[in-house]
Design a protein around this motif. Structure first.
Motif, PDB file in Angstrom:
ATOM      1  N   MET A   1      27.757  19.644  74.903  1.00 49.33           N
ATOM      2  CA  MET A   1      26.538  19.631  75.013  1.00 49.33           C
ATOM      3  C   MET A   1      25.751  20.289  73.847  1.00 49.33           C
ATOM      4  N   PRO A   2      25.920  21.472  73.508  1.00 43.19           N
ATOM      5  CA  PRO A   2      25.390  22.171  72.623  1.00 43.19           C
ATOM      6  C   PRO A   2      25.166  21.284  70.903  1.00 43.19           C
ATOM      7  N   ALA A   3      26.419  20.728  70.650  1.00 45.45           N
ATOM      8  CA  ALA A   3      26.454  20.064  69.494  1.00 45.45           C
ATOM      9  C   ALA A   3      25.413  18.618  69.688  1.00 45.45           C
ATOM     10  N   ILE A   4      25.556  17.924  70.660  1.00 49.86           N
ATOM     11  CA  ILE A   4      24.680  16.869  70.998  1.00 49.86           C
ATOM     12  C   ILE A   4      23.117  17.179  70.896  1.00 49.86           C
ATOM     13  N   GLY A   5      22.796  18.583  71.378  1.00 51.29           N
ATOM     14  CA  GLY A   5      21.386  18.943  71.552  1.00 51.29           C
ATOM     15  C   GLY A   5      21.125  19.285  70.434  1.00 51.29           C
ATOM     16  N   ALA A   6      22.017  19.883  69.562  1.00 47.56           N
ATOM     17  CA  ALA A   6      21.842  20.330  68.037  1.00 47.56           C
ATOM     18  C   ALA A   6      21.243  18.902  67.207  1.00 47.56           C
ATOM     19  N   ILE A   7      22.098  18.029  67.367  1.00 49.77           N
ATOM     20  CA  ILE A   7      21.619  16.699  66.745  1.00 49.77           C
ATOM     21  C   ILE A   7      20.190  16.037  66.909  1.00 49.77           C
ATOM     22  N   ALA A   8      20.031  16.266  68.307  1.00 49.21           N
ATOM     23  CA  ALA A   8      18.843  15.757  68.778  1.00 49.21           C
ATOM     24  C   ALA A   8      17.592  16.794  68.258  1.00 49.21           C
ATOM     25  N   ALA A   9      17.708  18.092  68.385  1.00 50.31           N
ATOM     26  CA  ALA A   9      16.808  19.136  67.856  1.00 50.31           C
ATOM     27  C   ALA A   9      16.673  18.766  66.420  1.00 50.31           C
ATOM     28  N   ALA A  10      17.686  18.741  65.637  1.00 46.26           N
ATOM     29  CA  ALA A  10      17.672  18.549  64.086  1.00 46.26           C
ATOM     30  C   ALA A  10      16.963  17.236  63.780  1.00 46.26           C
ATOM     31  N   LEU A  11      16.949  16.067  64.420  1.00 46.31           N
ATOM     32  CA  LEU A  11      16.350  14.966  64.149  1.00 46.31           C
ATOM     33  C   LEU A  11      14.769  15.036  64.644  1.00 46.31           C
ATOM     34  N   PHE A  12      14.577  15.373  65.700  1.00 47.47           N
ATOM     35  CA  PHE A  12      13.131  15.540  66.445  1.00 47.47           C
ATOM     36  C   PHE A  12      12.412  16.715  65.335  1.00 47.47           C
ATOM     37  N   GLY A  13      12.908  17.827  64.886  1.00 48.20           N
ATOM     38  CA  GLY A  13      12.585  18.551  64.065  1.00 48.20           C
ATOM     39  C   GLY A  13      12.185  18.141  62.705  1.00 48.20           C
TER      40      GLY A  13
ATOM     41  N   CYS B   1      23.112  17.760  61.434  1.00 51.11           N
ATOM     42  CA  CYS B   1      23.706  16.686  61.970  1.00 51.11           C
ATOM     43  C   CYS B   1      25.293  16.745  61.705  1.00 51.11           C
ATOM     44  N   VAL B   2      25.560  16.988  60.166  1.00 51.34           N
ATOM     45  CA  VAL B   2      27.001  17.088  59.699  1.00 51.34           C
ATOM     46  C   VAL B   2      27.841  18.232  60.539  1.00 51.34           C
ATOM     47  N   ILE B   3      27.052  19.129  60.377  1.00 52.54           N
ATOM     48  CA  ILE B   3      27.836  20.391  61.043  1.00 52.54           C
ATOM     49  C   ILE B   3      27.977  20.087  62.489  1.00 52.54           C
ATOM     50  N   ALA B   4      26.898  19.599  63.417  1.00 52.40           N
ATOM     51  CA  ALA B   4      26.933  19.270  64.731  1.00 52.40           C
ATOM     52  C   ALA B   4      28.337  17.995  64.975  1.00 52.40           C
ATOM     53  N   VAL B   5      28.319  17.182  64.080  1.00 52.11           N
ATOM     54  CA  VAL B   5      29.505  16.141  64.431  1.00 52.11           C
ATOM     55  C   VAL B   5      30.814  16.818  63.975  1.00 52.11           C
ATOM     56  N   ARG B   6      30.817  17.587  62.998  1.00 53.82           N
ATOM     57  CA  ARG B   6      32.250  18.403  62.742  1.00 53.82           C
ATOM     58  C   ARG B   6      32.509  19.049  63.888  1.00 53.82           C
ATOM     59  N   GLN B   7      31.549  19.893  64.537  1.00 53.12           N
ATOM     60  CA  GLN B   7      31.941  20.629  65.675  1.00 53.12           C
ATOM     61  C   GLN B   7      32.159  19.749  66.874  1.00 53.12           C
ATOM     62  N   LEU B   8      31.832  18.644  67.132  1.00 51.82           N
ATOM     63  CA  LEU B   8      31.934  17.441  68.124  1.00 51.82           C
ATOM     64  C   LEU B   8      33.527  17.046  68.068  1.00 51.82           C
ATOM     65  N   ARG B   9      33.717  16.724  66.811  1.00 52.92           N
ATOM     66  CA  ARG B   9      35.127  16.199  66.429  1.00 52.92           C
ATOM     67  C   ARG B   9      36.015  17.329  66.687  1.00 52.92           C
ATOM     68  N   SER B  10      36.236  18.475  66.332  1.00 49.28           N
ATOM     69  CA  SER B  10      37.033  19.544  66.398  1.00 49.28           C
ATOM     70  C   SER B  10      37.216  20.172  67.790  1.00 49.28           C
ATOM     71  N   GLY B  11      36.039  19.600  68.880  1.00 45.96           N
ATOM     72  CA  GLY B  11      36.141  20.089  70.116  1.00 45.96           C
ATOM     73  C   GLY B  11      35.534  21.335  70.391  1.00 45.96           C
ATOM     74  N   ARG B  12      34.809  21.789  69.224  1.00 46.03           N
ATOM     75  CA  ARG B  12      33.971  22.992  69.550  1.00 46.03           C
ATOM     76  C   ARG B  12      32.836  22.865  69.942  1.00 46.03           C
ATOM     77  N   GLY B  13      31.856  21.782  70.161  1.00 46.58           N
ATOM     78  CA  GLY B  13      30.603  21.401  70.407  1.00 46.58           C
ATOM     79  C   GLY B  13      30.131  21.365  71.684  1.00 46.58           C
ATOM     80  N   SER B  14      31.348  21.522  72.613  1.00 45.75           N
ATOM     81  CA  SER B  14      30.916  21.524  73.997  1.00 45.75           C
ATOM     82  C   SER B  14      30.621  22.726  74.667  1.00 45.75           C
ATOM     83  N   GLY B  15      31.294  23.879  74.141  1.00 45.94           N
ATOM     84  CA  GLY B  15      30.923  25.184  74.944  1.00 45.94           C
ATOM     85  C   GLY B  15      30.019  25.944  74.025  1.00 45.94           C
TER      86      GLY B  15
END
Length: 170
Positions: free
Chosen positions: A1-13, A43-57
Motif C-alpha cells: 500500500m505505501p508504494a501505491i499511495g506514494a505514486i498517487a501522492a506524487a502524481l496529485f502533487g 514514481c520510479v522509486i515506488a515501482v522499484r519498491q513494489l517490484r522488490s516487495g518492499r512497497g507493502s510494509g
C-alpha cells in the motif's frame, strides 16, 4: 500500500505543483519539466519498491488495513469529488469564487483523515492536517488572499513530502 499511495501522492502533487507553475511562473518550461522529473523520480522509486516487495510494509503503519478499507476509500473519494464539484458550482454563485482553491485544498486535506484510519497509516494524518493548515493559513498570509497560487504550491509540497515519507519507510 505505501508504494501505491506514494505514486498517487506524487502524481496529485505534480498536478498541484503544475497548477502553481502555470499560475505563478507563467508555465515556464523549466518549472514544468522540473515538476515532471520530480514526479517521475518518485514514481520510479515506488515501482522499484513494489517490484522488490518492499512497497507493502511501512514503519508508519499501525496495523493491517481495516477489512473494509477499500470500501471506505471508494466512499471517501466519492464524497471528496462531490464536495469539490459542489464547491466549484456553489462558491461562484455566492460571490465567493476566490475561495475555491482554498476550499478544494481543505476538502482534499479532510479526505485523508478517514483514509488514515481505514488504512491504519499514520503518515496520512500528517498529510491531512498539513493540507488543512495550508488551506486555513495561506488565504490570510498570501498577497492575493484565497486565490493566490501559493496554496497550490503548499498542497503539492505536502503531497510530495507524503510520497517521500511513504517511500522512505517502504
Amino acid at each position: 500500500m505505501p508504494a501505491i499511495g506514494a505514486i498517487a501522492a506524487a502524481l496529485f502533487g505534480a498536478v498541484w505543483l503544475g497548477w502553481w507553475c502555470l499560475a505563478e511562473l507563467d508555465g515556464a518550461p523549466a518549472s514544468l519539466v522540473a515538476v515532471a522529473v520530480g514526479a517521475l523520480l518518485l514514481c520510479v522509486i515506488a515501482v522499484r519498491q513494489l517490484r522488490s516487495g518492499r512497497g507493502s510494509g511501512h514503519r508508519f503503519a499501525t496495523g493491517a488495513p481495516r477489512p473494509d478499507a477499500r470500501r471506505v476509500f471508494g466512499i471517501v473519494n466519492l464524497v471528496q469529488w462531490v464536495a469539490i464539484v459542489g464547491a466549484a458550482v456553489l462558491l461562484p454563485q455566492l460571490g465567493l469564487g476566490r475561495w475555491l482553491l482554498a476550499t478544494a485544498i481543505l476538502i482534499v486535506g479532510l479526505h485523508f483523515l478517514p483514509l488514515a484510519a481505514a488504512f491504519r497509516f499514520r503518515l496520512l494524518y500528517f498529510t491531512g492536517i498539513a493540507m488543512v493548515l495550508v488551506a486555513v493559513i495561506y488565504p490570510f498570509a498570501a498577497s492575493q488572499g484565497p486565490a493566490d497560487p501559493v496554496g497550490a504550491l503548499g498542497a503539492g509540497l505536502v503531497l510530495w513530502a507524503t510520497a517521500a515519507g511513504a517511500l522512505a519507510g517502504g
